[in-house]
Design an enzyme around this catalytic site. Structure first.
Site, short mmCIF file in Angstrom:
data_model
loop_
_atom_site.label_atom_id
_atom_site.label_comp_id
_atom_site.label_asym_id
_atom_site.label_seq_id
_atom_site.Cartn_x
_atom_site.Cartn_y
_atom_site.Cartn_z
N VAL A 130 0.86 -1.18 0.00
CA VAL A 130 0.00 0.00 0.00
C VAL A 130 0.89 1.23 0.00
O VAL A 130 1.78 1.35 0.86
CB VAL A 130 -0.92 0.02 1.23
CG1 VAL A 130 -1.75 1.30 1.26
CG2 VAL A 130 -1.81 -1.22 1.26
N CYS A 131 0.70 2.11 -0.97
CA CYS A 131 1.41 3.37 -1.02
C CYS A 131 2.93 3.13 -0.99
O CYS A 131 3.44 2.35 -1.79
CB CYS A 131 0.95 4.26 0.13
SG CYS A 131 1.39 6.00 -0.01
N THR A 132 3.65 3.77 -0.07
CA THR A 132 5.11 3.65 -0.04
C THR A 132 5.59 2.32 0.51
O THR A 132 6.80 2.11 0.63
CB THR A 132 5.71 4.80 0.77
OG1 THR A 132 5.07 4.86 2.05
CG2 THR A 132 5.53 6.13 0.05
#
Length: 300
Positions: free
Chosen positions: A87-89
């Site tokens: 998720v994301c970074t």
């Protein structure tokens, strides 16, 4: 993700999802908003195999990616897992573990360039909300994780159950992974130069015009070399790349909102034929125009 999986259990997921939050040392995680997440296990204590490994992102992702022990446990758990996701970074940790080498991946668009520079063996594409490359999936910002979770639920239990989860969450069912995270006008910094700004605005308003670099330069009253220099300085890309994206986003909008034949969509967006639209759309978004339109049609 956890809320969506819990709701999937409520509406009939069989077998049900069993979610465990594991952190380094089993420590409590304090989120950016101030909420504290209590771990159910230390990562070191999680026994392989697990079905799906999901790595969350957030501030501190680079420090986490430099933690050799954490990355070793990530490799240990990811190795036999059916699916691995970020998720994301969280994609930074997958990259540090070598799990994205030779793969196409995404992350939050703000961090895409940093990820690409740090891990040259990863093909980073900041446009899609999520990308599936084999058993590895990466997603953009926070809400993109919900779209990825719905895709997992559909894969595991079918479209009908995934649709019930989406309705229960009062969200879309479901944005295709290849939908752009954001539009051109928010991902690209707004041009300060009046020449570039006028050219972009004209292209967005008239995507069916002659928008070759030479024609745009003549309309702007500058040379093609000067126009290219200005576009690269202001937007980081040459005119042809920016204009092609404008045309494809215009095509995506028509596909979402009209029933026009593909050939008509193509011509209205300055593309020569339905086949040229198909090729450009697949190259940009990884999905055909027809499949994109069908996916949009499923949205209630």
């Amino acid at each position: 993700m956890t809320s969506a999986l819990n709701l999937a259990n409520t509406v009939g997921a069989d077998p049900p999802y069993d979610v465990t939050l594991a952190t380094p040392g089993g420590a409590v995680v304090r989120s950016d908003s101030g909420l504290q997440l209590v771990a159910q296990s230390a990562i070191a204590d999680v026994a392989a195999p697990v079905d799906t490994v999901v790595v969350s992102g957030g501030n501190g992702h680079e420090a986490a990616a430099a933690d050799r022990h954490l990355i070793a446990h990530l490799r240990r758990l990811a190795g036999p897992a059916r699916r691995v996701a970020s998720v994301c970074t969280g994609a930074t940790l997958l990259a540090a573990a070598g799990l994205l080498d030779g793969r196409r991946a995404t992350t939050h668009w703000r961090y895409a360039r940093t990820l690409s520079r740090a891990y040259p063996d990863v093909t980073v594409d900041s446009d899609p909300i999520f990308i599936r490359d084999g058993r590895v999936a990466t997603s953009g910002g926070v809400t993109a994780a919900l779209d990825l979770t719905l895709a997992f639920v559909e894969e595991d239990h079918g479209a009908d159950l995934a649709r019930r989860v989406a309705l229960g969450l009062v969200t879309y069912m479901q944005r295709p992974g290849n939908q752009a995270q954001m539009t051109l006008f928010t991902t690209s910094r707004r041009a300060d130069d009046a020449t570039v700004r006028a050219a972009v605005e004209h292209a967005a308003a008239h995507p069916d015009d002659d928008l070759g670099t030479g024609a745009v330069a003549r309309r702007a009253g500058v040379s093609t070399r000067q126009l290219t220099r200005l576009f690269v300085a202001e937007l980081g890309e040459p005119p042809a790349t920016v204009i092609r994206r404008i045309r494809l986003e215009a095509a995506a909008q028509l596909l979402r909102t009209t029933d026009l034949p593909l050939s008509t969509v193509a011509h209205r967006c300055g593309l020569t034929s339905a086949e040229s639209l198909r090729q450009a759309f697949v190259a940009r978004y990884g999905i055909t125009p027809s499949r994109f339109r069908a996916a949009q049609a499923r949205t209630p």
